[in-house]
Design a protein around this motif. Structure first.
Motif, PDB file in Angstrom:
ATOM      1  N   SER A 222     -28.355  14.882  21.452  1.00  0.00           N
ATOM      2  CA  SER A 222     -27.315  14.048  20.787  1.00  0.00           C
ATOM      3  C   SER A 222     -26.053  14.928  20.800  1.00  0.00           C
ATOM      4  CB  SER A 222     -27.706  13.567  19.557  1.00  0.00           C
ATOM      5  OG  SER A 222     -26.615  12.847  18.862  1.00  0.00           O
TER       6      SER A 222
ATOM      7  N   HIS B 144     -32.142  22.926  26.754  1.00  0.00           N
ATOM      8  CA  HIS B 144     -32.074  22.294  25.837  1.00  0.00           C
ATOM      9  C   HIS B 144     -33.699  22.125  25.005  1.00  0.00           C
ATOM     10  CE1 HIS B 144     -28.531  19.358  27.132  1.00  0.00           C
ATOM     11  NE2 HIS B 144     -28.213  20.634  26.490  1.00  0.00           N
TER      12      HIS B 144
ATOM     13  N   GLY C  65     -31.536  15.660  18.508  1.00  0.00           N
ATOM     14  CA  GLY C  65     -31.827  14.699  19.752  1.00  0.00           C
ATOM     15  C   GLY C  65     -33.050  14.234  19.588  1.00  0.00           C
TER      16      GLY C  65
ATOM     17  N   LEU D   4     -33.374  14.949  25.127  1.00  0.00           N
ATOM     18  CA  LEU D   4     -32.225  14.263  25.240  1.00  0.00           C
ATOM     19  C   LEU D   4     -31.380  14.798  24.109  1.00  0.00           C
ATOM     20  CD1 LEU D   4     -30.457  12.739  26.701  1.00  0.00           C
ATOM     21  CD2 LEU D   4     -31.060  10.771  25.275  1.00  0.00           C
TER      22      LEU D   4
ATOM     23  N   VAL E 147     -30.742  21.805  32.355  1.00  0.00           N
ATOM     24  CA  VAL E 147     -30.953  20.728  31.331  1.00  0.00           C
ATOM     25  C   VAL E 147     -32.289  20.941  30.718  1.00  0.00           C
ATOM     26  CG1 VAL E 147     -30.928  18.265  31.138  1.00  0.00           C
ATOM     27  CG2 VAL E 147     -29.313  19.145  32.543  1.00  0.00           C
TER      28      VAL E 147
ATOM     29  N   LEU F  10     -26.135  14.716  30.012  1.00  0.00           N
ATOM     30  CA  LEU F  10     -27.330  15.363  29.443  1.00  0.00           C
ATOM     31  C   LEU F  10     -26.861  16.717  28.971  1.00  0.00           C
ATOM     32  CD1 LEU F  10     -29.863  14.354  32.276  1.00  0.00           C
ATOM     33  CD2 LEU F  10     -29.741  13.281  29.979  1.00  0.00           C
TER      34      LEU F  10
ATOM     35  N   VAL G  80     -24.387  12.164  35.505  1.00  0.00           N
ATOM     36  CA  VAL G  80     -25.465  12.046  34.727  1.00  0.00           C
ATOM     37  C   VAL G  80     -26.111  13.769  34.142  1.00  0.00           C
ATOM     38  CG1 VAL G  80     -28.242  11.746  34.821  1.00  0.00           C
ATOM     39  CG2 VAL G  80     -26.682  10.180  35.819  1.00  0.00           C
ATOM     40  N   VAL G  81     -25.921  14.518  35.097  1.00  0.00           N
ATOM     41  CA  VAL G  81     -26.162  15.796  34.701  1.00  0.00           C
ATOM     42  C   VAL G  81     -25.249  16.471  33.683  1.00  0.00           C
ATOM     43  CG1 VAL G  81     -26.266  18.201  35.342  1.00  0.00           C
ATOM     44  CG2 VAL G  81     -27.434  16.472  36.798  1.00  0.00           C
TER      45      VAL G  81
ATOM     46  N   GLY H 270     -24.555  16.003  25.950  1.00  0.00           N
ATOM     47  CA  GLY H 270     -25.228  15.224  24.812  1.00  0.00           C
ATOM     48  C   GLY H 270     -24.702  13.709  24.566  1.00  0.00           C
ATOM     49  N   VAL H 271     -25.307  13.151  24.340  1.00  0.00           N
ATOM     50  CA  VAL H 271     -24.929  11.583  24.148  1.00  0.00           C
ATOM     51  C   VAL H 271     -25.189  10.964  22.742  1.00  0.00           C
ATOM     52  CG1 VAL H 271     -25.743   9.194  24.815  1.00  0.00           C
ATOM     53  CG2 VAL H 271     -26.195  11.198  26.365  1.00  0.00           C
TER      54      VAL H 271
END
Length: 216
Positions: A161, A154, A166, A159, A150, A18, A14-15, A21-22
């Motif tokens: 991208s 950021h 994002g 979140l 995170v 994040l 998960v880290v 980027g998703v």
């Protein structure tokens, strides 16, 4: 053992996601596919986190167990910390070559990364010298710093991208009515959690032995 290792690996994944980027679709939604989870950077973050949590556990055992078991935990912790350094170098190298994390605040990210490396070095030095409390404190810092990375790295995005802009803090913030409900729950639940944790640490404050025979 599997029940402890799986959440540690998943938390690292998960880290890693994040940080990397998703992908964000045209309609604004985020999509996590197989390739995003099992990329080299994300997998390296998962393995690094699992090893770090194991080293944190070894430092705790060294702090709270009998001398013989503490010595074994210390040796294991040192080996695990070396492995964290070796495996954790891969995400850093991937980031330097543009295939890892996409950080908005590069200077802040560099400072937090340096603090993470210092925490690992401090934990290794403390365990080597038999300073188990210092080692445990250092591994506590090392496990918390990626989360700070995170958030601070950021900002102002909640979140990031991997394919453009994002989700910012302003876009992700909830409405006032929901915040009031959550605040009411927080006022009731947070003190209970703090009280339980305080009691737990007080009950298990000493080393195992005649006074506290059954920790493990």
């Amino acid at each position: 053992m599997f029940g402890g290792a799986l959440p540690a690996v998943c938390w690292g994944l998960v880290v890693g996601l994040l940080l990397h980027g998703v992908p964000r679709r045209a309609d604004g939604s985020f999509h996590i596919g197989f390739g995003a989870v099992f990329s080299p950077f994300v997998l390296a973050c998962g393995v690094t986190t699992a090893l770090l949590f194991a080293a944190h556990g070894a430092a705790f055992v060294a702090l709270r167990s009998t001398p013989e078991l503490a010595a074994r935990a210390r040796r294991l912790g040192l080996a695990l910390l070396r492995a964290v350094g070796l495996v954790g170098a891969l995400p850093l190298l991937l980031t330097l070559f543009g295939a890892g994390a996409s950080m908005t605040n590069k200077a802040t990210s560099a400072v937090i990364t340096a603090l993470f490396a210092a925490a690992l070095a401090g934990a290794w030095w403390s365990l080597s010298g038999g300073h188990h409390l210092r080692a445990f404190a250092a591994t506590c810092c090392a496990t918390a710093l990626p989360v700070l990375l995170v958030g601070a790295g950021h900002h102002p995005y909640v979140l990031i991208s991997s394919a453009g802009t994002g989700l910012t803090v302003d876009q992700a913030v909830t409405d006032g009515a929901t915040l009031k409900i959550l605040s009411a729950f927080g006022v009731l639940i947070v003190p209970v959690i703090l009280a339980y944790q305080s009691w737990s640490w007080w009950a298990f404050r000493g080393r195992t032995g005649h006074r506290h025979p059954s920790y493990f």
